[in-house]
Design a protein around this motif. Structure first.
Motif, PDB file in Angstrom:
ATOM      1  N   TYR A  54       0.825  -1.208   0.000  1.00  0.00           N
ATOM      2  CA  TYR A  54       0.000   0.000   0.000  1.00  0.00           C
ATOM      3  C   TYR A  54       0.859   1.259   0.000  1.00  0.00           C
ATOM      4  N   TYR A  55       1.937   1.227   0.749  1.00  0.00           N
ATOM      5  CA  TYR A  55       2.840   2.375   0.779  1.00  0.00           C
ATOM      6  C   TYR A  55       3.532   2.557  -0.573  1.00  0.00           C
ATOM      7  N   VAL A  56       3.960   1.463  -1.155  1.00  0.00           N
ATOM      8  CA  VAL A  56       4.606   1.524  -2.472  1.00  0.00           C
ATOM      9  C   VAL A  56       3.640   2.096  -3.503  1.00  0.00           C
ATOM     10  N   THR A  57       2.418   1.600  -3.506  1.00  0.00           N
ATOM     11  CA  THR A  57       1.412   2.085  -4.452  1.00  0.00           C
ATOM     12  C   THR A  57       1.120   3.563  -4.225  1.00  0.00           C
ATOM     13  N   ALA A  58       0.986   3.960  -2.988  1.00  0.00           N
ATOM     14  CA  ALA A  58       0.697   5.371  -2.686  1.00  0.00           C
ATOM     15  C   ALA A  58       1.833   6.273  -3.159  1.00  0.00           C
ATOM     16  N   LEU A  59       3.083   5.852  -2.967  1.00  0.00           N
ATOM     17  CA  LEU A  59       4.222   6.647  -3.433  1.00  0.00           C
ATOM     18  C   LEU A  59       4.242   6.725  -4.960  1.00  0.00           C
ATOM     19  N   GLU A  60       3.913   5.630  -5.627  1.00  0.00           N
ATOM     20  CA  GLU A  60       3.837   5.656  -7.086  1.00  0.00           C
ATOM     21  C   GLU A  60       2.770   6.636  -7.558  1.00  0.00           C
ATOM     22  N   GLU A  61       1.650   6.663  -6.877  1.00  0.00           N
ATOM     23  CA  GLU A  61       0.566   7.569  -7.259  1.00  0.00           C
ATOM     24  C   GLU A  61       0.942   9.030  -7.015  1.00  0.00           C
ATOM     25  N   LEU A  62       1.675   9.295  -5.956  1.00  0.00           N
ATOM     26  CA  LEU A  62       2.160  10.663  -5.723  1.00  0.00           C
ATOM     27  C   LEU A  62       3.082  11.091  -6.864  1.00  0.00           C
ATOM     28  N   ASN A  63       3.913  10.173  -7.328  1.00  0.00           N
ATOM     29  CA  ASN A  63       4.801  10.472  -8.439  1.00  0.00           C
ATOM     30  C   ASN A  63       4.006  10.782  -9.704  1.00  0.00           C
ATOM     31  N   LYS A  64       2.957  10.016  -9.960  1.00  0.00           N
ATOM     32  CA  LYS A  64       2.100  10.278 -11.123  1.00  0.00           C
ATOM     33  C   LYS A  64       1.428  11.645 -11.006  1.00  0.00           C
ATOM     34  N   ALA A  65       0.976  11.976  -9.807  1.00  0.00           N
ATOM     35  CA  ALA A  65       0.331  13.274  -9.595  1.00  0.00           C
ATOM     36  C   ALA A  65       1.322  14.406  -9.842  1.00  0.00           C
ATOM     37  N   GLN A  66       2.535  14.263  -9.336  1.00  0.00           N
ATOM     38  CA  GLN A  66       3.570  15.277  -9.548  1.00  0.00           C
ATOM     39  C   GLN A  66       3.848  15.460 -11.027  1.00  0.00           C
ATOM     40  N   ALA A  67       3.958  14.370 -11.761  1.00  0.00           N
ATOM     41  CA  ALA A  67       4.231  14.454 -13.198  1.00  0.00           C
ATOM     42  C   ALA A  67       3.076  15.132 -13.928  1.00  0.00           C
ATOM     43  N   ALA A  68       1.848  14.804 -13.553  1.00  0.00           N
ATOM     44  CA  ALA A  68       0.680  15.414 -14.200  1.00  0.00           C
ATOM     45  C   ALA A  68       0.596  16.916 -13.903  1.00  0.00           C
ATOM     46  N   ILE A  69       0.915  17.290 -12.687  1.00  0.00           N
ATOM     47  CA  ILE A  69       0.901  18.709 -12.319  1.00  0.00           C
ATOM     48  C   ILE A  69       1.954  19.458 -13.118  1.00  0.00           C
ATOM     49  N   ASN A  70       3.159  18.911 -13.170  1.00  0.00           N
ATOM     50  CA  ASN A  70       4.218  19.556 -13.949  1.00  0.00           C
ATOM     51  C   ASN A  70       3.836  19.669 -15.424  1.00  0.00           C
ATOM     52  N   LYS A  71       3.280  18.620 -15.960  1.00  0.00           N
ATOM     53  CA  LYS A  71       2.873  18.637 -17.375  1.00  0.00           C
ATOM     54  C   LYS A  71       1.805  19.684 -17.619  1.00  0.00           C
ATOM     55  N   SER A  72       0.916  19.878 -16.669  1.00  0.00           N
ATOM     56  CA  SER A  72      -0.183  20.836 -16.845  1.00  0.00           C
ATOM     57  C   SER A  72       0.285  22.271 -16.960  1.00  0.00           C
ATOM     58  N   VAL A  73       1.484  22.545 -16.443  1.00  0.00           N
ATOM     59  CA  VAL A  73       2.023  23.894 -16.524  1.00  0.00           C
ATOM     60  C   VAL A  73       3.241  23.980 -17.455  1.00  0.00           C
ATOM     61  N   GLY A  74       3.449  22.896 -18.204  1.00  0.00           N
ATOM     62  CA  GLY A  74       4.545  22.894 -19.160  1.00  0.00           C
ATOM     63  C   GLY A  74       5.911  22.682 -18.548  1.00  0.00           C
ATOM     64  N   GLY A  75       5.937  22.141 -17.355  1.00  0.00           N
ATOM     65  CA  GLY A  75       7.217  21.918 -16.673  1.00  0.00           C
ATOM     66  C   GLY A  75       7.551  20.452 -16.599  1.00  0.00           C
ATOM     67  N   GLY A  76       8.444  20.135 -15.736  1.00  0.00           N
ATOM     68  CA  GLY A  76       8.840  18.753 -15.526  1.00  0.00           C
ATOM     69  C   GLY A  76      10.080  18.400 -16.285  1.00  0.00           C
ATOM     70  N   HIS A  77      10.409  17.117 -16.214  1.00  0.00           N
ATOM     71  CA  HIS A  77      11.589  16.609 -16.917  1.00  0.00           C
ATOM     72  C   HIS A  77      11.350  15.224 -17.437  1.00  0.00           C
TER      73      HIS A  77
END
Length: 77
Positions: A54-77
């Motif tokens: 559950y912890y592993v899955t939750a951390l993976e989902e946080l990573n997906k959220a971070q990537a989506a947020i960055n993409k929404s503003v044209g940022g990220g890597h």
């Protein structure tokens, strides 16, 4: 767990107000980083091996959220 729930609520509440603002997105990502720290603490201190997934899955989902947020503003890597 209550602190984590509050942190995730703060992140969720910050998302609608981001618009295309990189600074606002960075603020939400900072909150997600705090949530990741809290999850990591819980994972390391957990005494129930069955909960690790559950912890592993939750951390993976946080990573997906971070990537989506960055993409929404044209940022990220």
């Amino acid at each position: 767990m209550e602190a984590l729930a509050g942190t995730l609520t703060s992140a969720r509440e910050g998302i609608p107000g981001m618009g295309g603002d990189q600074d606002a997105a960075d603020g939400v990502i900072g909150i997600l980083e705090d949530a990741g720290s809290q999850l990591g603490y819980l994972q390391v201190n957990c005494c129930a091996p069955g909960r690790m997934k559950y912890y592993v899955t939750a951390l993976e989902e946080l990573n997906k959220a971070q990537a989506a947020i960055n993409k929404s503003v044209g940022g990220g890597h």
